[in-house]
Design an enzyme around this catalytic site. Structure first.
Site, PDB file in Angstrom:
ATOM      1  N   LYS A   1      22.977 -31.291 -35.833  1.00  0.00           N
ATOM      2  CA  LYS A   1      24.006 -30.484 -36.496  1.00  0.00           C
ATOM      3  C   LYS A   1      24.490 -31.156 -37.780  1.00  0.00           C
ATOM      4  O   LYS A   1      24.573 -30.529 -38.836  1.00  0.00           O
ATOM      5  CB  LYS A   1      25.182 -30.252 -35.548  1.00  0.00           C
ATOM      6  CG  LYS A   1      26.249 -29.315 -36.114  1.00  0.00           C
ATOM      7  CD  LYS A   1      27.504 -29.284 -35.253  1.00  0.00           C
ATOM      8  CE  LYS A   1      27.258 -28.778 -33.874  1.00  0.00           C
ATOM      9  NZ  LYS A   1      28.504 -28.650 -33.081  1.00  0.00           N
TER      10      LYS A   1
ATOM     11  N   GLU B   1      19.234 -41.523 -33.560  1.00  0.00           N
ATOM     12  CA  GLU B   1      17.926 -41.398 -32.953  1.00  0.00           C
ATOM     13  C   GLU B   1      17.090 -40.314 -33.636  1.00  0.00           C
ATOM     14  O   GLU B   1      15.902 -40.505 -33.919  1.00  0.00           O
ATOM     15  CB  GLU B   1      18.058 -41.081 -31.457  1.00  0.00           C
ATOM     16  CG  GLU B   1      18.721 -42.170 -30.636  1.00  0.00           C
ATOM     17  CD  GLU B   1      20.239 -42.031 -30.572  1.00  0.00           C
ATOM     18  OE1 GLU B   1      20.841 -42.679 -29.706  1.00  0.00           O
ATOM     19  OE2 GLU B   1      20.804 -41.264 -31.385  1.00  0.00           O
TER      20      GLU B   1
ATOM     21  N   GLY C   1      26.804 -29.531 -27.850  1.00  0.00           N
ATOM     22  CA  GLY C   1      25.376 -29.797 -27.736  1.00  0.00           C
ATOM     23  C   GLY C   1      24.777 -29.360 -26.418  1.00  0.00           C
ATOM     24  O   GLY C   1      23.701 -28.766 -26.372  1.00  0.00           O
ATOM     25  N   ARG C   2      25.478 -29.620 -25.317  1.00  0.00           N
ATOM     26  CA  ARG C   2      24.930 -29.284 -23.999  1.00  0.00           C
ATOM     27  C   ARG C   2      25.042 -27.798 -23.699  1.00  0.00           C
ATOM     28  O   ARG C   2      24.576 -27.346 -22.643  1.00  0.00           O
ATOM     29  CB  ARG C   2      25.635 -30.103 -22.922  1.00  0.00           C
ATOM     30  CG  ARG C   2      27.149 -29.957 -22.907  1.00  0.00           C
ATOM     31  CD  ARG C   2      27.778 -31.072 -22.066  1.00  0.00           C
ATOM     32  NE  ARG C   2      29.221 -31.071 -22.065  1.00  0.00           N
ATOM     33  CZ  ARG C   2      29.985 -31.654 -22.981  1.00  0.00           C
ATOM     34  NH1 ARG C   2      29.422 -32.251 -24.027  1.00  0.00           N
ATOM     35  NH2 ARG C   2      31.292 -31.633 -22.883  1.00  0.00           N
TER      36      ARG C   2
ATOM     37  N   GLU D   1      28.407 -34.861 -18.418  1.00  0.00           N
ATOM     38  CA  GLU D   1      29.044 -35.063 -19.717  1.00  0.00           C
ATOM     39  C   GLU D   1      30.286 -34.189 -19.835  1.00  0.00           C
ATOM     40  O   GLU D   1      31.250 -34.549 -20.511  1.00  0.00           O
ATOM     41  CB  GLU D   1      28.057 -34.760 -20.845  1.00  0.00           C
ATOM     42  CG  GLU D   1      28.520 -35.251 -22.207  1.00  0.00           C
ATOM     43  CD  GLU D   1      27.427 -35.203 -23.249  1.00  0.00           C
ATOM     44  OE1 GLU D   1      26.798 -36.250 -23.511  1.00  0.00           O
ATOM     45  OE2 GLU D   1      27.176 -34.114 -23.801  1.00  0.00           O
TER      46      GLU D   1
ATOM     47  N   HIS E   1       9.133 -35.719   0.031  1.00  0.00           N
ATOM     48  CA  HIS E   1       8.390 -36.943   0.315  1.00  0.00           C
ATOM     49  C   HIS E   1       8.999 -38.142  -0.409  1.00  0.00           C
ATOM     50  O   HIS E   1       8.353 -39.195  -0.499  1.00  0.00           O
ATOM     51  CB  HIS E   1       6.924 -36.767  -0.093  1.00  0.00           C
ATOM     52  CG  HIS E   1       6.198 -35.771   0.757  1.00  0.00           C
ATOM     53  ND1 HIS E   1       5.428 -36.130   1.842  1.00  0.00           N
ATOM     54  CD2 HIS E   1       6.154 -34.411   0.699  1.00  0.00           C
ATOM     55  CE1 HIS E   1       4.926 -35.048   2.405  1.00  0.00           C
ATOM     56  NE2 HIS E   1       5.347 -33.991   1.731  1.00  0.00           N
TER      57      HIS E   1
ATOM     58  N   LYS F   1      27.556 -46.289 -28.807  1.00  0.00           N
ATOM     59  CA  LYS F   1      26.916 -46.064 -30.100  1.00  0.00           C
ATOM     60  C   LYS F   1      27.495 -46.997 -31.162  1.00  0.00           C
ATOM     61  O   LYS F   1      26.771 -47.587 -31.978  1.00  0.00           O
ATOM     62  CB  LYS F   1      27.112 -44.608 -30.540  1.00  0.00           C
ATOM     63  CG  LYS F   1      26.366 -43.578 -29.715  1.00  0.00           C
ATOM     64  CD  LYS F   1      26.632 -42.191 -30.280  1.00  0.00           C
ATOM     65  CE  LYS F   1      25.917 -41.103 -29.526  1.00  0.00           C
ATOM     66  NZ  LYS F   1      26.191 -39.767 -30.086  1.00  0.00           N
TER      67      LYS F   1
END
Length: 559
Positions: A210, A216, A282-283, A368, A399, A523
């Site tokens: 954005k 990153e 964001g999420r 979050e 399993h 961060k």
């Protein structure tokens, strides 16, 4: 700012406390005495069939949970969110991800803070669709005139988890011969492996950030740009001049961002930047322009069907009374288990390989959002909040970790998700493999609910110490979610279901589910430590003894 209601001060909370103290869950007995339990505790939600009957609740408990939602203002807060109230108090923002999936002809038009939200959303959606059609149809070509065969989305967090999950879930709908890949981790291995077998001449990168400042994402974008230039120069496609490099970026990079100046500085034509707004967290953004990779790989119509699925659940929450409101009821059940049973985690177990990334997506959405220790007015929470969401597709999980859910000492509520019709119907020696798969889905919830008594074990001939080991206590709560097939609309419904579950819990706990300050400190410290890793002695000396020792280990072993 209206102060949140303290749930522990409501009469409903007192009722629930008393009910829990007097509750002796016995699902076997409850079902035996109440033939209508399954029907009464099952609900429709658009195309989903949601069975809550194997949860540790009675009619009385469920009624008190609904009263808790009423007394904490869940419906009122949801209405305020839809209208554009600034529910994100720490950032003074509206919360309008639901506006991303409103139909184009919605009335009345939504105007928030002077912004014509509907018009802006449809404008971006139309531009996204038109661009996707150009790429899919071969009108958008690489710098050498070749059609795009691979789209690589570069983003992190909500700019990655949502698109990855949806792409994997709806991969059977990819019909244009374009494969999507996703790069998120700053570990250079991620980009190297995702691009290792690609042809720069047929690869399109989408840089999703954005602000166009995410560490990153921008690091990976620069690495991808270097990869593009090196590959094109090696093949003789470009001559390495500044002009040829600029032209290459213009043909092979687009952006999802609103920082048009930074987009242009990177070399991307701002015309090829697709924006979204600060009221989209964001999420909660996979249904925004963040879904550009999906519109290209799967098609704009599939993307719009996904949005329609979201909207169907939004409308269910808006119009359905709380006692039949499925996302609200599921959110209330989570509160019941966290705050009255002490549950610390929640398993999501999709019996669909296509949903392999769904639990990871829900981790960000739920943890979050609701991993908070202060309420939206800055005061401390008065209850436990949040739970660890986790899971794997069945039958793989059976399993691996189902032992803990069945016979462990911790209560782990679990949601099982399955589909009647498979994407790939196959048979093995006459056996419908999907039917065998669904038998496991049904068997696991039955075993968790009803268990196996010592008497039943002994009746099979088991004796001695093995009896206890083979006994299952049962009364392990599960919710079953069934749908006809994993279509784009159904996937949208599933995502929106969990968005509103998360909203319900956040409202009851009085927290702001729409900020994420907890990720900021790490961060900031990373930027302070980075010079130390590079050998800056002053930066090394500024660290604590443990960090300093780890830096010394790094320096001694780095080749």
């Amino acid at each position: 700012m209206t102060a949140p209601v303290d749930p522990t001060h409501t009469s409903a909370w007192s009722e629930l406390t008393a009910l829990h103290e007097g509750l002796s869950p016995d699902l076997r007995d409850w079902f035996a005495k109440d033939p209508g339990r399954a029907a009464r505790f099952s609900f429709p939600l658009a195309d989903l069939h949601v069975d809550l009957s194997k949860n540790l609740v009675t009619d009385e408990v469920l009624a008190s949970l609904v009263r808790l939602a009423q007394q904490t203002g869940v419906a009122e807060r949801y209405a305020a969110m839809l209208e554009g109230a600034h529910l994100n108090t720490t950032e003074d923002r509206a919360v309008l991800h639901t506006a991303l999936r409103r139909p184009a002809d919605s009335a009345p038009a939504l105007v928030v803070d002077g912004q014509e939200v509907d018009a802006d959303v449809q404008s971006v959606l139309d531009a996204l669709s038109a661009f996707a059609d150009r790429v899919r149809g071969g009108d958008w070509l690489g710098v050498t005139g070749k059609k795009v065969t691979h789209v690589v989305n570069i983003g992190i967090g909500g700019s990655d988890l949502g698109p990855v999950m949806v792409y994997e879930a709806l991969r059977p709908y990819a019909d244009a011969g374009i494969e999507a890949r996703f790069v998120s981790n700053i570990d250079p291995t991620d980009l190297a492996q995702k691009t290792g077998d690609l042809d720069p001449e047929t690869t399109l990168f989408i840089v999703a950030s954005k602000t166009f400042t995410t560490l990153e994402t921008l690091t990976n974008a620069r690495l991808a740009r270097d990869w593009l230039w090196a590959g094109l120069e090696a093949s003789g496609a470009i001559d390495g001049s500044d002009a040829s490099r600029t032209d290459a970026v213009a043909h092979h990079f687009v952006a999802v961002s609103t920082a048009l100046d930074k987009v242009a500085a990177f070399g991307i034509d701002p015309v090829n930047a697709f924006g979204f707004w600060d009221w989209v967290g964001g999420r909660y953004s996979v249904d925004s322009a963040i879904g550009l990779s999906l519109a290209i790989a799967l098609g704009p119509e599939v993307f719009r069907d996904l949005l329609a699925g979201f909207h169907a659940v939004d409308e269910h929450v808006r119009t359905t009374p709380l006692e039949r409101n499925v996302p609200v009821l599921m959110g209330l059940l989570n509160v019941w288990y966290v705050n009255f049973f002490g549950a610390q985690s929640h398993a999501v177990l999709p019996y669909a390989q296509q949903l392999s990334r769904f639990p990871a997506y829900l981790q960000q959405l739920t943890m979050e959002s609701n991993g908070k220790s202060v309420r939206w007015d800055g005061t401390p929470v008065t209850t436990d909040t949040g739970e660890v969401f986790w899971g794997e597709p069945g039958t793989n999980g059976q399993h691996a970790f189902y032992q803990l859910i069945h016979q462990g000492t911790r209560l782990i509520p679990a949601d099982f998700v399955a589909f009647v019709n498979p994407a790939y119907p196959l048979t093995d020696d006459g056996q419908d493999v999907h039917e065998l798969f669904l038998a496991n889905f049904l068997a696991q919830t039955k075993a968790l609910a009803f268990g196996k008594t010592a008497g039943e074990v002994e009746a099979e001939g088991t004796t001695g110490a093995l009896v206890a080991a083979r006994t299952f206590a049962g009364n392990r709560p599960t919710t079953s979610i069934f749908a006809p097939a994993l279509t784009p609309q159904v996937l949208g419904q599933l995502i929106a279901l969990y968005e509103h579950i998360t909203f319900t819990q956040g409202t009851i706990w009085g927290i702001n589910s729409f900020d994420q300050w907890g990720v900021e400190l790490g961060k900031q410290l990373a930027m302070q430590i980075a010079p130390a890793i590079g050998g800056d002695e002053d930066a090394v000396e500024a660290q604590d003894p443990s960090t300093k020792a780890l830096l010394e280990y790094y320096a001694a072993h780095r080749k």
